[in-house]
Design an enzyme around this catalytic site. Structure first.
Site, PDB file in Angstrom:
ATOM      1  N   SER A 145       2.376 -10.928  -8.822  1.00  0.00           N
ATOM      2  CA  SER A 145       3.039 -10.128  -9.853  1.00  0.00           C
ATOM      3  C   SER A 145       2.244 -10.229 -11.158  1.00  0.00           C
ATOM      4  O   SER A 145       1.015 -10.266 -11.148  1.00  0.00           O
ATOM      5  CB  SER A 145       4.479 -10.610 -10.013  1.00  0.00           C
ATOM      6  OG  SER A 145       5.166  -9.847 -10.973  1.00  0.00           O
ATOM      7  N   TYR A 159       2.377  -0.005 -14.932  1.00  0.00           N
ATOM      8  CA  TYR A 159       2.128  -1.320 -14.341  1.00  0.00           C
ATOM      9  C   TYR A 159       3.330  -2.235 -14.567  1.00  0.00           C
ATOM     10  O   TYR A 159       3.768  -2.937 -13.650  1.00  0.00           O
ATOM     11  CB  TYR A 159       0.871  -1.902 -14.977  1.00  0.00           C
ATOM     12  CG  TYR A 159       0.420  -3.234 -14.446  1.00  0.00           C
ATOM     13  CD1 TYR A 159      -0.245  -3.328 -13.227  1.00  0.00           C
ATOM     14  CD2 TYR A 159       0.609  -4.406 -15.180  1.00  0.00           C
ATOM     15  CE1 TYR A 159      -0.695  -4.558 -12.751  1.00  0.00           C
ATOM     16  CE2 TYR A 159       0.167  -5.629 -14.709  1.00  0.00           C
ATOM     17  CZ  TYR A 159      -0.481  -5.702 -13.489  1.00  0.00           C
ATOM     18  OH  TYR A 159      -0.920  -6.919 -13.024  1.00  0.00           O
ATOM     19  N   LYS A 163       5.524  -3.783 -11.519  1.00  0.00           N
ATOM     20  CA  LYS A 163       5.645  -5.219 -11.286  1.00  0.00           C
ATOM     21  C   LYS A 163       7.094  -5.686 -11.418  1.00  0.00           C
ATOM     22  O   LYS A 163       7.510  -6.626 -10.729  1.00  0.00           O
ATOM     23  CB  LYS A 163       4.738  -5.997 -12.239  1.00  0.00           C
ATOM     24  CG  LYS A 163       3.252  -5.838 -11.946  1.00  0.00           C
ATOM     25  CD  LYS A 163       2.894  -6.254 -10.526  1.00  0.00           C
ATOM     26  CE  LYS A 163       1.388  -6.280 -10.305  1.00  0.00           C
ATOM     27  NZ  LYS A 163       1.030  -6.619  -8.892  1.00  0.00           N
TER      28      LYS A 163
END
Length: 259
Positions: A145, A159, A163
């Site tokens: 992660s 992003y 995540k």
């Protein structure tokens, strides 16, 4: 009797994003720990080079093309890797890249593409490998992660969203897999020196760094090395059965202060 049988002596490990950065370092670390490793990435020639290096050092490695954004590619990788090395005992999800745009400037198709790779791609690995692990009543799946989940960074909106989705999925899997013998874990790196972001132009890089400083994300100039994150992954999967490192966050140390 022990609560759990020990890990089998042979534990094949499947690593995605293995052509560079954290994925390549993880494949190397796991091979050094004695795992046969399957290396998957779009740049399969890079995976082949690393697999040859691992074999030259006495390890066992297999490389195969893999695009986690393509279901058929994931299925082909899983079938080929398990045919060559045996059923997966370890799966490490590392694949992905990122852009550096404000969310309001980011095209929705581009946003969706990043979600597709980081989150949907990770789930494709779950679908391909975890049912077999559950049937065998053991195994590790590790999701790499990012600390952007805990502390979002500007110009990384897709992003950050992806995540967060990965961590939510992993936490739910931990609940659903409890009692199956299969462990789902998260390794959450802080800033790491990898190929991600290396294609940004100087102007974009300057804007990103200025904003990171503004929001307190750049306390010092040191970044993690990919091998640092790989060491955390190796520690997670190396835990004896019956214990579970569910979340490990890795941060770079600051430089030593002058005395």
């Amino acid at each position: 009797m022990p609560r759990f049988e020990p890990h089998p002596q042979r534990r094949p490990a499947m690593v995605t994003g293995a052509s560079s950065g954290i994925g390549a370092a993880t494949a190397t670390a796991l091979a050094m720990a004695g795992h046969p490793v399957a290396l998957g990435a779009r740049r399969v020639e890079k995976c082949e080079e690393l697999a040859a290096t691992i074999r030259a050092g006495g390890g066992e490695a297999f490389a195969h093309a893999l695009d986690v954004a393509d279901s058929d590619s994931v299925k082909a990788f899983a079938a080929a890797a398990e045919y060559q090395l045996g059923p997966a005992e370890v799966v490490v999800s590392c694949a992905g890249d990122l852009s550096a745009q404000r969310l309001d400037e980011l095209d929705s198709d581009e946003f969706a593409a990043q979600i597709h790779v980081h989150l949907v791609g990770a789930h494709r690995l779950v679908s391909a490998f975890v049912p077999g692990m559950v049937a065998r009543r053991r195994g590790d799946i590790v999701f790499v992660s990012s600390d952007v989940v805990r502390s979002p960074r500007t110009r990384m909106g897709a992003y950050v969203a992806a995540k967060n989705g990965v961590e939510g999925m992993a936490r739910q899997m931990q609940m659903e897999l409890e009692g199956t013998g299969v462990r789902a874990s998260l390794v959450r790196p802080g800033p790491t020196s990898t190929g991600m972001g290396m294609n940004w132009d100087p102007e974009t890089t300057g804007k990103v760094l200025d904003e990171w400083v503004k929001w307190g994300h750049a306390r010092h100039p040191y970044f993690l090395r990919p091998s640092d994150v790989a060491a955390a992954v190796a520690a997670v999967v190396g835990m004896p059965r019956g214990a579970h490192l569910s979340l490990v966050e890795v941060q770079p140390e600051a430089p030593l202060e002058e005395k």
